[in-house]
Scaffold this motif. Sequence first.
Motif, PDB file in Angstrom:
ATOM      1  N   ASN A 242       0.874  -9.925   6.782  1.00 11.67           N
ATOM      2  CA  ASN A 242       0.830  -8.481   7.048  1.00 11.67           C
ATOM      3  C   ASN A 242       1.791  -8.114   8.174  1.00 11.67           C
ATOM      4  O   ASN A 242       1.367  -7.755   9.279  1.00 11.67           O
ATOM      5  CB  ASN A 242      -0.589  -8.053   7.440  1.00 11.67           C
ATOM      6  CG  ASN A 242      -1.598  -8.241   6.340  1.00 11.67           C
ATOM      7  OD1 ASN A 242      -1.714  -7.437   5.440  1.00 11.67           O
ATOM      8  ND2 ASN A 242      -2.336  -9.349   6.402  1.00 11.67           N
ATOM      9  N   GLY A 244       3.747  -6.000  10.510  1.00 11.43           N
ATOM     10  CA  GLY A 244       3.473  -4.626  10.920  1.00 11.43           C
ATOM     11  C   GLY A 244       2.047  -4.436  11.378  1.00 11.43           C
ATOM     12  O   GLY A 244       1.710  -3.401  11.958  1.00 11.43           O
ATOM     13  N   GLN A 245       1.208  -5.423  11.163  1.00 10.92           N
ATOM     14  CA  GLN A 245      -0.176  -5.347  11.619  1.00 10.92           C
ATOM     15  C   GLN A 245      -0.233  -5.292  13.145  1.00 10.92           C
ATOM     16  O   GLN A 245      -1.109  -4.663  13.725  1.00 10.92           O
ATOM     17  CB  GLN A 245      -0.955  -6.571  11.114  1.00 10.92           C
ATOM     18  CG  GLN A 245      -2.454  -6.509  11.300  1.00 10.92           C
ATOM     19  CD  GLN A 245      -3.145  -5.675  10.233  1.00 10.92           C
ATOM     20  OE1 GLN A 245      -2.509  -5.186   9.308  1.00 10.92           O
ATOM     21  NE2 GLN A 245      -4.435  -5.495  10.359  1.00 10.92           N
ATOM     22  N   TYR A 273       4.480  -6.840   3.989  1.00 12.55           N
ATOM     23  CA  TYR A 273       4.174  -5.825   4.985  1.00 12.55           C
ATOM     24  C   TYR A 273       2.697  -5.420   4.955  1.00 12.55           C
ATOM     25  O   TYR A 273       2.012  -5.591   3.961  1.00 12.55           O
ATOM     26  CB  TYR A 273       5.092  -4.616   4.790  1.00 12.55           C
ATOM     27  CG  TYR A 273       6.552  -5.015   4.887  1.00 12.55           C
ATOM     28  CD1 TYR A 273       7.121  -5.333   6.112  1.00 12.55           C
ATOM     29  CD2 TYR A 273       7.334  -5.143   3.738  1.00 12.55           C
ATOM     30  CE1 TYR A 273       8.437  -5.737   6.210  1.00 12.55           C
ATOM     31  CE2 TYR A 273       8.664  -5.543   3.818  1.00 12.55           C
ATOM     32  CZ  TYR A 273       9.198  -5.854   5.057  1.00 12.55           C
ATOM     33  OH  TYR A 273      10.504  -6.273   5.145  1.00 12.55           O
ATOM     34  N   SER A 274       2.257  -4.897   6.071  1.00 15.78           N
ATOM     35  CA  SER A 274       0.841  -4.605   6.295  1.00 15.78           C
ATOM     36  C   SER A 274       0.253  -3.748   5.177  1.00 15.78           C
ATOM     37  O   SER A 274       0.870  -2.781   4.719  1.00 15.78           O
ATOM     38  CB  SER A 274       0.669  -3.889   7.635  1.00 15.78           C
ATOM     39  OG  SER A 274      -0.661  -3.466   7.805  1.00 15.78           O
ATOM     40  N   LYS A 278       0.338   1.531   7.791  1.00 12.37           N
ATOM     41  CA  LYS A 278       1.546   2.106   7.213  1.00 12.37           C
ATOM     42  C   LYS A 278       2.404   2.810   8.266  1.00 12.37           C
ATOM     43  O   LYS A 278       3.614   2.997   8.060  1.00 12.37           O
ATOM     44  CB  LYS A 278       1.184   3.083   6.090  1.00 12.37           C
ATOM     45  CG  LYS A 278       0.375   2.458   4.957  1.00 12.37           C
ATOM     46  CD  LYS A 278       1.080   1.259   4.327  1.00 12.37           C
ATOM     47  CE  LYS A 278       0.262   0.644   3.214  1.00 12.37           C
ATOM     48  NZ  LYS A 278       0.877  -0.565   2.626  1.00 12.37           N
ATOM     49  N   ASN A 280       3.200   1.594  11.220  1.00  8.38           N
ATOM     50  CA  ASN A 280       4.153   0.572  11.667  1.00  8.38           C
ATOM     51  C   ASN A 280       5.117   0.193  10.544  1.00  8.38           C
ATOM     52  O   ASN A 280       6.290  -0.079  10.792  1.00  8.38           O
ATOM     53  CB  ASN A 280       3.413  -0.672  12.160  1.00  8.38           C
ATOM     54  CG  ASN A 280       2.984  -0.564  13.607  1.00  8.38           C
ATOM     55  OD1 ASN A 280       3.334   0.391  14.304  1.00  8.38           O
ATOM     56  ND2 ASN A 280       2.231  -1.541  14.082  1.00  8.38           N
ATOM     57  N   ASN A 281       4.606   0.154   9.309  1.00  7.95           N
ATOM     58  CA  ASN A 281       5.497  -0.144   8.186  1.00  7.95           C
ATOM     59  C   ASN A 281       6.648   0.853   8.117  1.00  7.95           C
ATOM     60  O   ASN A 281       7.803   0.478   7.912  1.00  7.95           O
ATOM     61  CB  ASN A 281       4.720  -0.100   6.862  1.00  7.95           C
ATOM     62  CG  ASN A 281       3.842  -1.314   6.650  1.00  7.95           C
ATOM     63  OD1 ASN A 281       3.706  -2.150   7.528  1.00  7.95           O
ATOM     64  ND2 ASN A 281       3.241  -1.403   5.485  1.00  7.95           N
ATOM     65  N   PHE A 285      10.580   0.048   8.283  1.00  8.06           N
ATOM     66  CA  PHE A 285      11.511   0.390   7.208  1.00  8.06           C
ATOM     67  C   PHE A 285      12.666   1.248   7.732  1.00  8.06           C
ATOM     68  O   PHE A 285      13.814   1.078   7.322  1.00  8.06           O
ATOM     69  CB  PHE A 285      10.780   1.129   6.087  1.00  8.06           C
ATOM     70  CG  PHE A 285       9.828   0.254   5.305  1.00  8.06           C
ATOM     71  CD1 PHE A 285      10.078  -1.100   5.126  1.00  8.06           C
ATOM     72  CD2 PHE A 285       8.683   0.799   4.746  1.00  8.06           C
ATOM     73  CE1 PHE A 285       9.198  -1.895   4.403  1.00  8.06           C
ATOM     74  CE2 PHE A 285       7.806   0.013   4.014  1.00  8.06           C
ATOM     75  CZ  PHE A 285       8.066  -1.339   3.842  1.00  8.06           C
ATOM     76  N   PHE A 300       7.480  -2.400  -1.392  1.00 14.40           N
ATOM     77  CA  PHE A 300       6.074  -2.076  -1.167  1.00 14.40           C
ATOM     78  C   PHE A 300       5.240  -3.053  -1.992  1.00 14.40           C
ATOM     79  O   PHE A 300       5.458  -3.199  -3.194  1.00 14.40           O
ATOM     80  CB  PHE A 300       5.739  -0.654  -1.626  1.00 14.40           C
ATOM     81  CG  PHE A 300       6.377   0.444  -0.835  1.00 14.40           C
ATOM     82  CD1 PHE A 300       7.220   0.180   0.229  1.00 14.40           C
ATOM     83  CD2 PHE A 300       6.132   1.774  -1.152  1.00 14.40           C
ATOM     84  CE1 PHE A 300       7.805   1.195   0.956  1.00 14.40           C
ATOM     85  CE2 PHE A 300       6.705   2.815  -0.432  1.00 14.40           C
ATOM     86  CZ  PHE A 300       7.553   2.520   0.620  1.00 14.40           C
ATOM     87  N   HIS A 323       1.848   5.733  -0.640  1.00 14.08           N
ATOM     88  CA  HIS A 323       3.067   4.991  -0.926  1.00 14.08           C
ATOM     89  C   HIS A 323       4.159   5.910  -1.480  1.00 14.08           C
ATOM     90  O   HIS A 323       5.334   5.783  -1.119  1.00 14.08           O
ATOM     91  CB  HIS A 323       2.782   3.860  -1.922  1.00 14.08           C
ATOM     92  CG  HIS A 323       1.960   2.751  -1.355  1.00 14.08           C
ATOM     93  ND1 HIS A 323       0.624   2.584  -1.650  1.00 14.08           N
ATOM     94  CD2 HIS A 323       2.276   1.748  -0.514  1.00 14.08           C
ATOM     95  CE1 HIS A 323       0.161   1.528  -1.020  1.00 14.08           C
ATOM     96  NE2 HIS A 323       1.140   0.995  -0.316  1.00 14.08           N
TER      97      HIS A 323
END
Length: 553
Positions: A242, A244-245, A273-274, A278, A280-281, A285, A300, A323
Amino acid sequence: MQGWIKVNVLVFKTFIDILYPDLAEKLEWLLPVQDAMSDDELLRHVKQNHVDILCTSHYLWNHEALTSQLLRIKSRLMLRAVIAGGPSIDVNNNKDFFDQHPYIDYAVYGAGEQAFADIVSHLVLETPMIAFNTSNCGWKNPNTGLPIVADYKFVKMLETSPFVHNAELFGRMVADAKKKNVTVIPEWVPYTLTRGCPYACTFCDWNSGLGNKVSRRKNTYQQEIDLFQKLNLKNIYLSDANVGQYDEDVDMVEYFAEKNLKENAGFRISGNYSKLNKKNNLKIFNIMAESGLVQQTLNFSIQDINEEILHNIDRPDVGWDVHVAMADELREKYPHLIVKTQLICGLPGQTVESWRQTMQQIVAKNILPNWFVNEPLPASPAIYDPEYQRKWNFEYDKVTRIDLQANHYVGIVPKKCISFSQHDLVKMIILSGICEAVSLINLTMMQHFKLRIDTEFIIDNLLSSEGYSILCDNLYSNWINEQKFYLTQDFAGNTTTSCSCEVGFAGYSLLANETFILQIKNLLLENQKEQLSYLNSKKILLQYVLKIFTELA
């Protein structure tokens, strides 16, 4: 797998160097072999390098070939022991493991540092092997011949960087991989800062499916990234469950970006990715897109957009609408980028109709469906949990498959479950390839001519075409008659050796078939027909698609 530099040896060596210095003084670590070897090559390598402890790593794509090779030549290797580890080692769940694999002396499951150190200490320093004093491994009692399997324990990551600690060995590994790599796929290094996953998706084997504890190595990423740059490593796969966690993940990606922007390092990154963070994702990105850390695609990981399916596999997520909103925001800012979704075909609850709706909804949002066949991992809850098996009535089949380098290997796939039959799964697989191919054409047209094709209309027509029936019949026949899980005919029914139903190649091989392209062309508007003909005749379509597939992000 070609193109990958496997770094497990660095983790094991660091663990022994730091915690078992007396043992470390007795060991000589050879450069790990990172590619398949013939029997003669392996025998010669062992003899020339005076190998006395052979360690093998077992994954879905090499387990069958590796165990078959050990069976053939173990008696000729003149070794002290063979130690086998990796996700496909199921000694903890399989009471017949050593009867099935008599050429393996010690089997390691789960995180292997402690088990490996204990086994090597036993072999080199003659310390006793006692199940109570070790973990995550199995062996045969030398007196009774009965198997002994130590209990599972979560092994925390050390704070010491395995890359920096073993900079010289790692440098030789990188140089060796670059020297041997002759494929179009560049070298990728899996890079992990976090071990484990707090979730328990039924198809997944993080923590060997035996728990949801997590540990993390902190404050080492700058030194590690500096080392990657020094060794001219450009492609880094962030292989945590994960990314970005943790906020430090954002800092780490920013450091990669700084190297690109200020020092022209040329880094490219990809990752897992986490599932829930989202925010942090999205930061990650944006950093990737602005700094060249990603050239073509953003990925994704969602497995399915159907909430019922996600519930069936115990997968936490934020919802398809989130998403889509992220994808729209990113593409508006970076029009050259393509958003891909990782999907799994053959999950419990999926039907031909539900899967068709999933695929068509994704394509309609101008997102590329990047799909995998559900492969039952030995350490996943889907395999070892009998209640899960009873609930969904899964049956599995051992088949011959094809990897991305067109190498054959033996794998296990779902034959049926409560929601789909064997023939249904075949339909879903061919459907996936068609949707992927149509999506790739749509995205190529958008990138080069800003033209969007009517994907729903085209997919509906293709799924009612003779070509779709030909591919379904071919795959089904190959599977039930010859255990071949790949295509041997193209969209026109001609015999071919270039088609594969593996992830990435199903859509790609369709795009290389003139009958398929012609059928799509006939479904386009007049101005779109001319543009597709141009893209196809100039090989722009296939070149663009290949560029997408050679970037893992």
